[in-house]
Design an enzyme around this catalytic site. Structure first.
Site, short mmCIF file in Angstrom:
data_model
loop_
_atom_site.label_atom_id
_atom_site.label_comp_id
_atom_site.label_asym_id
_atom_site.label_seq_id
_atom_site.Cartn_x
_atom_site.Cartn_y
_atom_site.Cartn_z
N ARG A 146 -8.73 -9.97 5.33
CA ARG A 146 -7.78 -8.88 5.59
C ARG A 146 -7.72 -8.69 7.11
O ARG A 146 -8.65 -9.04 7.83
CB ARG A 146 -8.24 -7.60 4.90
CG ARG A 146 -8.29 -7.75 3.37
CD ARG A 146 -8.42 -6.40 2.70
NE ARG A 146 -8.67 -6.53 1.26
CZ ARG A 146 -7.71 -6.65 0.34
NH1 ARG A 146 -6.44 -6.66 0.70
NH2 ARG A 146 -8.01 -6.75 -0.94
N GLY A 147 -6.62 -8.11 7.58
CA GLY A 147 -6.47 -7.89 9.03
C GLY A 147 -6.19 -9.20 9.75
O GLY A 147 -5.98 -10.24 9.13
N GLY B 129 -6.93 -9.94 -1.00
CA GLY B 129 -8.02 -10.03 -1.98
C GLY B 129 -7.89 -11.26 -2.86
O GLY B 129 -6.85 -11.92 -2.90
N ASP C 229 -3.04 -6.85 -8.90
CA ASP C 229 -2.53 -5.54 -9.31
C ASP C 229 -1.12 -5.62 -9.90
O ASP C 229 -0.63 -4.64 -10.45
CB ASP C 229 -2.50 -4.58 -8.12
CG ASP C 229 -3.89 -4.25 -7.61
OD1 ASP C 229 -4.86 -4.63 -8.28
OD2 ASP C 229 -4.00 -3.59 -6.56
N ASP D 16 1.35 -7.86 -1.09
CA ASP D 16 2.43 -7.17 -0.36
C ASP D 16 2.21 -7.22 1.15
O ASP D 16 3.14 -7.50 1.91
CB ASP D 16 2.57 -5.73 -0.86
CG ASP D 16 1.28 -4.93 -0.75
OD1 ASP D 16 0.19 -5.56 -0.76
OD2 ASP D 16 1.34 -3.70 -0.66
N GLY D 17 0.97 -6.99 1.58
CA GLY D 17 0.67 -7.04 3.02
C GLY D 17 0.94 -8.43 3.57
O GLY D 17 1.56 -8.60 4.62
N THR D 18 0.52 -9.43 2.83
CA THR D 18 0.70 -10.82 3.27
C THR D 18 2.19 -11.16 3.38
O THR D 18 2.60 -11.84 4.32
CB THR D 18 0.04 -11.78 2.25
OG1 THR D 18 -1.31 -11.38 2.09
CG2 THR D 18 0.10 -13.20 2.72
N1 LIG Z 1 2.93 -4.77 7.88
C1 LIG Z 1 2.28 -5.92 8.13
N2 LIG Z 1 2.74 -6.77 9.09
C2 LIG Z 1 2.10 -7.93 9.34
N3 LIG Z 1 0.99 -8.32 8.69
C3 LIG Z 1 0.49 -7.54 7.74
C4 LIG Z 1 1.10 -6.30 7.41
N4 LIG Z 1 0.38 -5.71 6.41
C5 LIG Z 1 -0.64 -6.56 6.16
N5 LIG Z 1 -0.58 -7.65 6.94
C6 LIG Z 1 -1.52 -8.77 6.96
O1 LIG Z 1 -1.50 -9.42 5.69
C7 LIG Z 1 -2.80 -9.84 5.33
C8 LIG Z 1 -3.12 -9.37 3.95
O2 LIG Z 1 -2.85 -7.98 3.79
P1 LIG Z 1 -3.67 -7.07 2.78
O3 LIG Z 1 -5.10 -7.11 3.16
O4 LIG Z 1 -3.02 -5.76 2.73
O5 LIG Z 1 -3.62 -7.84 1.40
P2 LIG Z 1 -2.40 -8.15 0.46
O6 LIG Z 1 -1.68 -9.34 0.96
O7 LIG Z 1 -1.58 -6.92 0.29
O8 LIG Z 1 -3.15 -8.58 -0.86
P3 LIG Z 1 -3.84 -7.61 -1.93
O9 LIG Z 1 -3.62 -6.21 -1.51
O10 LIG Z 1 -3.19 -7.96 -3.21
O11 LIG Z 1 -5.25 -8.01 -1.93
C9 LIG Z 1 -3.76 -9.29 6.38
O12 LIG Z 1 -4.17 -10.36 7.20
C10 LIG Z 1 -2.94 -8.27 7.14
O13 LIG Z 1 -3.28 -8.23 8.52
O1 LIG Z 2 -12.67 -5.20 -1.86
P1 LIG Z 2 -11.44 -5.87 -1.41
O2 LIG Z 2 -11.56 -7.33 -1.27
O3 LIG Z 2 -10.84 -5.24 -0.21
O4 LIG Z 2 -10.36 -5.72 -2.55
C1 LIG Z 2 -10.12 -4.57 -3.27
C2 LIG Z 2 -8.67 -4.42 -3.55
O5 LIG Z 2 -8.00 -5.64 -3.75
C3 LIG Z 2 -7.18 -5.58 -4.89
O6 LIG Z 2 -7.78 -6.37 -5.87
C4 LIG Z 2 -5.81 -6.13 -4.65
O7 LIG Z 2 -5.10 -5.35 -3.78
C5 LIG Z 2 -7.14 -4.11 -5.28
O8 LIG Z 2 -6.99 -3.91 -6.64
C6 LIG Z 2 -8.45 -3.62 -4.75
O9 LIG Z 2 -8.39 -2.27 -4.39
MG LIG Z 3 -1.81 -5.19 -0.96
#
Ligand SMILES: Nc1ncnc2c1ncn2[C@@H]1O[C@H](COP(=O)(O)OP(=O)(O)OP(=O)(O)O)[C@@H](O)[C@H]1O
Ligand SMILES: O=P(O)(O)OC[C@H]1O[C@](O)(CO)[C@@H](O)[C@@H]1O
Ligand SMILES: [Mg+2]
Length: 672
Positions: free
Chosen positions: A341-342, A278, A397, A367-369
């Site tokens: 995402r994804g 996000g 967050d 965290d996912g990234t």
């Molecule tokens: N366990 C994982 N292993 C490899 N790639 C992952 C994993 N979890 C998430 N990703 C990849 O990381 C990218 C970002 O993940 P996610 O959408 O969860 O956002 P984030 O980095 O956690 O940021 P936020 O939650 O703060 O918006 C996505 O392209 C997703 O495919």
């Molecule tokens: O609508 P989007 O882009 O998936 O993002 C929403 C999520 O992204 C965050 O801003 C960050 O993880 C969360 O607080 C919220 O749930």
């Molecule tokens: Mg996240």
């Protein structure tokens, strides 16, 4: 420095020059689907300089076969870190195997052993291992002052944590409880007085002969007056700074900053930057400062932007980034590179990194990234590539573990004040007026908590970490009723992840996920609005409720001044670490920048501790009930105890395990 031609494409509102190249035909097997599709709008101009550089096949840096051509500025050979195992005659094979950590046995190319005399020392310590004097009789008696002074200088006494620190043998032995792949990347070293270094991987772990070069910063006029510009290689940052007289020294991370020697020559570097997840205020500042920092501090000219998150590695052309093209992007919200995402496909991503000859990967995301960055790092290591991976944690967050605070958080809290102020004005101006504001916070209620504490107009703050209930004695509805009677108006702040169990119970909806697998949340703000309205209607009490949802407005703005500075420093620390050959997530730990191992930031999540004084401060500022039963409180205390403890390899000596326990325990830095 590449100059932006007039035909440069506009992307996400910013002038950027895409490279016209597709990745060269790889000798190895990247599938056709994995190749970036040529995008006609992005192939406006030939860019010969970069065509040349991009078609240069990434050196597959098998240290033996494909060694890089030596540069003219004489590389300094890295201090050898590999030592061969002792002759078999000294020990039986099974003894030898037992004495080696699993991780090291798996990667025989980087078996790292202490010097012979250390081996002796090691055996002696192993014998003593079960006899931790502290475990038996508490901490040692206070040493005379001169003795303590002599013991403290790190490099003098912690002989096993040398400049080129290596995994501690005992620490990783029997590493069977973590996956084999992960155990190989955990680098834990011990020092005296319970000191533990939770170190980050380095290029020489798999490329022991990688040459080093003098850091070009030493000739930089801007830094010529700095007294000690390079950080000491032995500098580390403690995870926990609140200690008692007899505390163990605890877990430490490698201090971030420029090193005297670097592992890349300036014209060898091909860096790329990607943003994922996000939005968050400050993304563009980090991008800008990575580009400018690489160019101005290290004379790097090949810097590429990956479009639209991880999938952009294999489905889009790369953009050429220059200090000029990113000059004013920090004044805009969002990310000029795009995000998504994804789409994380490790193999395809690393194929493309390899094909394009990228050797520094800067990954900005939550965290996912960072989990994705860890996967990329592991694949790079498997292939023996000379590539540094630098994660820069981003999340509005503030839920990334270990670090003090993520960038953009301050801006978000500040912007939330405007929404809370409006809610207050609306509520105050009506008879029995309620202003309800929903803020972001999927699993962690930091924005809601800090925005509430900053505002002082809020009567109730609801966060995911603190369960609440609506009806009956002590419930939310009873409190709202009481508050209206007392004050004639009230303001409620709710984090989006709060009360999800309550909504799920009352509306039977099936759980949905976004492309990254994150749970899609139900709108707690809307649900609360209806519940409160219905309650007062049933009691025939006149009231007005105004629901304000500023969530996306808060995260889409540019970062404020202090976040801008923070983003700049983070970007610089990331660059210094990557140039020095480390792979890591960078972050502020107790006010000092540190390189944190990927496994640490991805294994736990930062949450508001409702057993800390900060939450108590909030409760006393709003006067809201805690909504907690004794059982809830006991559970929260138990969760806090283990909250920051990462999954560690089994077989750690109890000295090390104790240090991790102590550093993870709740009565530490999170409390002010
Ligand atoms: N366990 C994982 N292993 C490899 N790639 C992952 C994993 N979890 C998430 N990703 C990849 O990381 C990218 C970002 O993940 P996610 O959408 O969860 O956002 P984030 O980095 O956690 O940021 P936020 O939650 O703060 O918006 C996505 O392209 C997703 O495919
Ligand atoms: O609508 P989007 O882009 O998936 O993002 C929403 C999520 O992204 C965050 O801003 C960050 O993880 C969360 O607080 C919220 O749930
Ligand atoms: Mg996240």
């Amino acid at each position: 420095m590449p100059v932006i031609p007039s035909a440069a494409t506009r992307f996400h509102g910013v002038k950027l020059s895409p490279t016209s190249e597709k990745p060269p035909r790889a000798a190895h097997k990247t599938s056709a689907a994995a190749r970036p599709a040529p995008d006609p709008s992005l192939t406006l101009r030939p860019h010969h300089h970069h065509r040349r550089s991009l078609t240069h096949r990434a050196p597959l840096l098998n240290p033996r076969k494909n060694r890089r051509p030596r540069s003219t500025s004489r590389p300094q050979k890295a201090k050898p870190r590999l030592r061969l195992p002792k002759p078999a005659a000294k020990r039986s094979e099974s003894e030898f195997l037992r004495s080696r950590p699993l991780a090291l046995l798996m990667a025989s190319s980087h078996i790292i052993l202490p010097p012979d005399d250390d081996d002796e020392e090691q055996r002696r310590l192993e014998e003593e291992e079960d006899e931790d004097p502290w475990a038996r009789s508490g901490p040692p008696p206070a040493a005379p002052e001169h003795a303590v002074k002599a013991a403290l200088p790190f490099s003098a006494t912690c002989v096993r944590i040398s400049r080129d620190s290596y995994p501690n043998l005992r620490a990783l032995r029997n590493a069977s409880s973590v996956s084999l792949a992960d155990a190989a990347y955990v680098k834990i070293s011990e020092g005296d007085f319970g000191y533990v270094l939770d170190d980050v991987p380095h290029l020489v772990d798999h490329l022991p002969d990688a040459p080093t070069y003098p850091n070009p910063l030493q000739d930089h006029p801007a830094y010529s007056t700095v007294k000690q510009y390079f950080v000491n290689e032995d500098d580390t940052v403690p995870q926990k700074v609140v200690v008692q007289k007899n505390s163990r020294r605890g877990v430490h991370f490698r201090r971030a900053g420029p090193r005297q020697k670097v592992y890349f020559e300036s014209d060898e570097v091909k860096a790329c930057i990607v943003t994922c997840g996000g939005l968050c205020p400050g993304l563009n500042t980090v991008i800008r400062e990575l580009v400018c920092g690489l160019a101005h501090m290290y004379n790097v000219s090949k810097i590429y932007g990956i479009q639209n998150g991880y999938k952009g590695f294999y489905s889009s052309n790369y953009l050429t980034l220059t200090p000029k093209s990113v000059d004013d992007i920090h004044k805009r919200g969002g990310t000029v590179l795009g995000t998504s995402r994804g789409g994380h496909d490790t193999k395809k991503i690393v194929d493309n990194i390899q094909d394009r000859g990228i050797n520094q990967v800067y990954i900005i995301g939550g965290d996912g990234t960072q989990k994705g960055a860890y996967e990329i790092f592991k694949e790079i290591r498997k292939r023996g590539l000379k590539v540094s991976v630098a994660g820069i944690p981003k999340t509005i967050d503030n839920d990334i573990a270990i670090i003090d605070k993520s960038f953009g958080f301050d801006t978000a809290v500040e912007e939330a004040q405007r929404a809370i102020d409006s809610a207050h004005v609306e509520a105050f101006s009506a008879e029995n007026g309620i202003g309800l504001v929903k803020l972001m916070g999927r699993y962690s209620g930091f924005i809601a908590m800090y925005a509430t504490l900053a505002s002082r107009d809020v009567d109730c703050c609801l966060i995911p970490e603190s369960p609440f209930y609506m009806d009956g004695e002590g419930g939310l509805l009873q409190y709202v009723e009481r508050r209206l009677k007392e004050n004639k108006h009230m303001v409620i702040v709710v984090a989006e992840g709060a009360g999800q169990d309550l909504i799920a119970k009352s509306l039977s909806t099936s759980e949905q996920q976004d492309a990254s697998g994150n749970k899609l949340l139900l709108d707690i703000g809307l649900w609360l609005t209806h519940k409160i309205k219905d309650h007062f209607k049933s009691k025939k009490i006149e009231m007005t409720i105004k629901y304000i949802d500023p969530t996306y407005m808060i995260r889409a703005i540019p970062s404020n001044a202090s976040d801008n500075v923070y983003c700049t420093l983070l970007a610089h620390s990331a660059i210094h670490g990557a140039m020095a050959g480390y792979s890591f997530t960078v972050g502020n730990v107790n006010g000092r920048h540190a390189y944190i191992p990927f496994y640490r930031v991805t294994s736990t999540r930062n949450k508001v501790k409702i057993t800390d004084r900060m939450w108590a401060r909030l409760l006393s500022s709003t006067n809201q009930p805690s909504f907690l039963s004794q059982k809830d409180i006991d559970e929260a205390k138990e969760n806090d105890r283990t909250a920051n403890k990462p999954p560690l390899p089994t077989g750690l000596s109890h000295h090390v395990a104790n240090s991790f326990d102590q550093s993870a325990s709740s009565s530490s830095n999170s409390q002010i």
